[in-house]
Motif scaffolding. Sequence first.
Motif, PDB file in Angstrom:
ATOM      1  N   THR A  13       8.243   4.409   0.952  1.00  0.00           N
ATOM      2  CA  THR A  13       9.017   5.055  -0.106  1.00  0.00           C
ATOM      3  C   THR A  13       8.234   6.270  -0.607  1.00  0.00           C
ATOM      4  O   THR A  13       7.009   6.310  -0.533  1.00  0.00           O
ATOM      5  N   GLN A  14       8.963   7.241  -1.107  1.00  0.00           N
ATOM      6  CA  GLN A  14       8.331   8.412  -1.723  1.00  0.00           C
ATOM      7  C   GLN A  14       9.120   8.774  -2.973  1.00  0.00           C
ATOM      8  O   GLN A  14      10.311   9.083  -2.901  1.00  0.00           O
ATOM      9  N   GLN A  15       8.446   8.692  -4.105  1.00  0.00           N
ATOM     10  CA  GLN A  15       9.096   8.966  -5.378  1.00  0.00           C
ATOM     11  C   GLN A  15       8.378  10.099  -6.086  1.00  0.00           C
ATOM     12  O   GLN A  15       7.148  10.155  -6.129  1.00  0.00           O
ATOM     13  N   TYR A  16       9.163  11.014  -6.638  1.00  0.00           N
ATOM     14  CA  TYR A  16       8.615  12.134  -7.398  1.00  0.00           C
ATOM     15  C   TYR A  16       9.040  11.991  -8.854  1.00  0.00           C
ATOM     16  O   TYR A  16      10.210  11.737  -9.152  1.00  0.00           O
ATOM     17  N   GLY A  17       8.091  12.144  -9.757  1.00  0.00           N
ATOM     18  CA  GLY A  17       8.387  12.037 -11.173  1.00  0.00           C
ATOM     19  C   GLY A  17       8.447  10.591 -11.633  1.00  0.00           C
ATOM     20  O   GLY A  17       8.246   9.657 -10.852  1.00  0.00           O
ATOM     21  N   LEU A  26      12.386   9.015  -0.285  1.00  0.00           N
ATOM     22  CA  LEU A  26      12.491   8.003   0.769  1.00  0.00           C
ATOM     23  C   LEU A  26      12.525   6.634   0.122  1.00  0.00           C
ATOM     24  O   LEU A  26      11.822   6.396  -0.866  1.00  0.00           O
ATOM     25  N   SER A  27      13.321   5.732   0.691  1.00  0.00           N
ATOM     26  CA  SER A  27      13.462   4.396   0.106  1.00  0.00           C
ATOM     27  C   SER A  27      13.400   3.333   1.201  1.00  0.00           C
ATOM     28  O   SER A  27      14.374   3.126   1.930  1.00  0.00           O
ATOM     29  N   LYS A  61       0.753  11.273   1.044  1.00  0.00           N
ATOM     30  CA  LYS A  61       0.740   9.821   1.032  1.00  0.00           C
ATOM     31  C   LYS A  61       2.029   9.294   0.413  1.00  0.00           C
ATOM     32  O   LYS A  61       2.508   9.836  -0.583  1.00  0.00           O
ATOM     33  N   PRO A  62       2.591   8.229   0.991  1.00  0.00           N
ATOM     34  CA  PRO A  62       3.797   7.654   0.397  1.00  0.00           C
ATOM     35  C   PRO A  62       3.478   6.951  -0.913  1.00  0.00           C
ATOM     36  O   PRO A  62       2.333   6.547  -1.152  1.00  0.00           O
TER      37      PRO A  62
END
Length: 240
Positions: A13-17, A26-27, A61-62
């Motif tokens: 996963t990739q989360q911003y904020g 990405l989930s 990095k995720p």
Amino acid sequence: MTDAPVLQLTGVTQQYGEGATSVSALSGVDLTVQRGELVAIMGASGSGKSTLLSIAGGLQKPTTGEVIVEGTYLSTASARQLAQLRRRSLGFVFQDFNLIPTLTALENVTLPLELDGFRARVARRAGRDALASVGLEDKLAAYPDDLSGGQQQRVAIARAVVGGRRLILADEPTGALDSVTGEAVMKMIRSRVDQGAAGILVTHEARHAAWADRIVFLRDGRIVDQSRRDGAETLLAGTP
């Protein structure tokens, strides 16, 4: 193909904020790429294609999940190990080429090898061979500004494969090229994969995705569909 994958993403996963303003790029992505396999990643703008590629190459990095390249767990690798992995195992091909304008075609290709400690003579020989493989043996001393867009992209591909890199990551590599040159670039990437590398191709062009062994569709950061080559035509027929 060997049993051990060249690339494996597990639960990435990739989360911003944070909070209400957070954005999930990405989930829970799971993806495996084997030696001798070219995987095309397709999806609308903002679906997470380039983020996936960047994470696969260790450029970021995720938030969660694991990325393994040739047995190396990127989450626990040191900065030095990551740099070494990029020089030796990973080949990046970008839409905007990313060539150094003050270096010749040969110098652009050999730079990663020289940074990795190869003797200059060995690096030059490998660089000449790589450029010859993309039909540019007569452009060794040319600077990027003296080359056409297609020639610059071929230099970038030679740089991506020199030294026998085993994972080729291509982000819209034909986006700035005419259709004839774009097809030639796809042939080169396909050829390197057929020689034993693994490859990921991010593209919005169905005709280029058709070169892949497998097509993976992303939507809102999730894999929503995928098909191997024998079923790709059905998926591509419905691609806008």
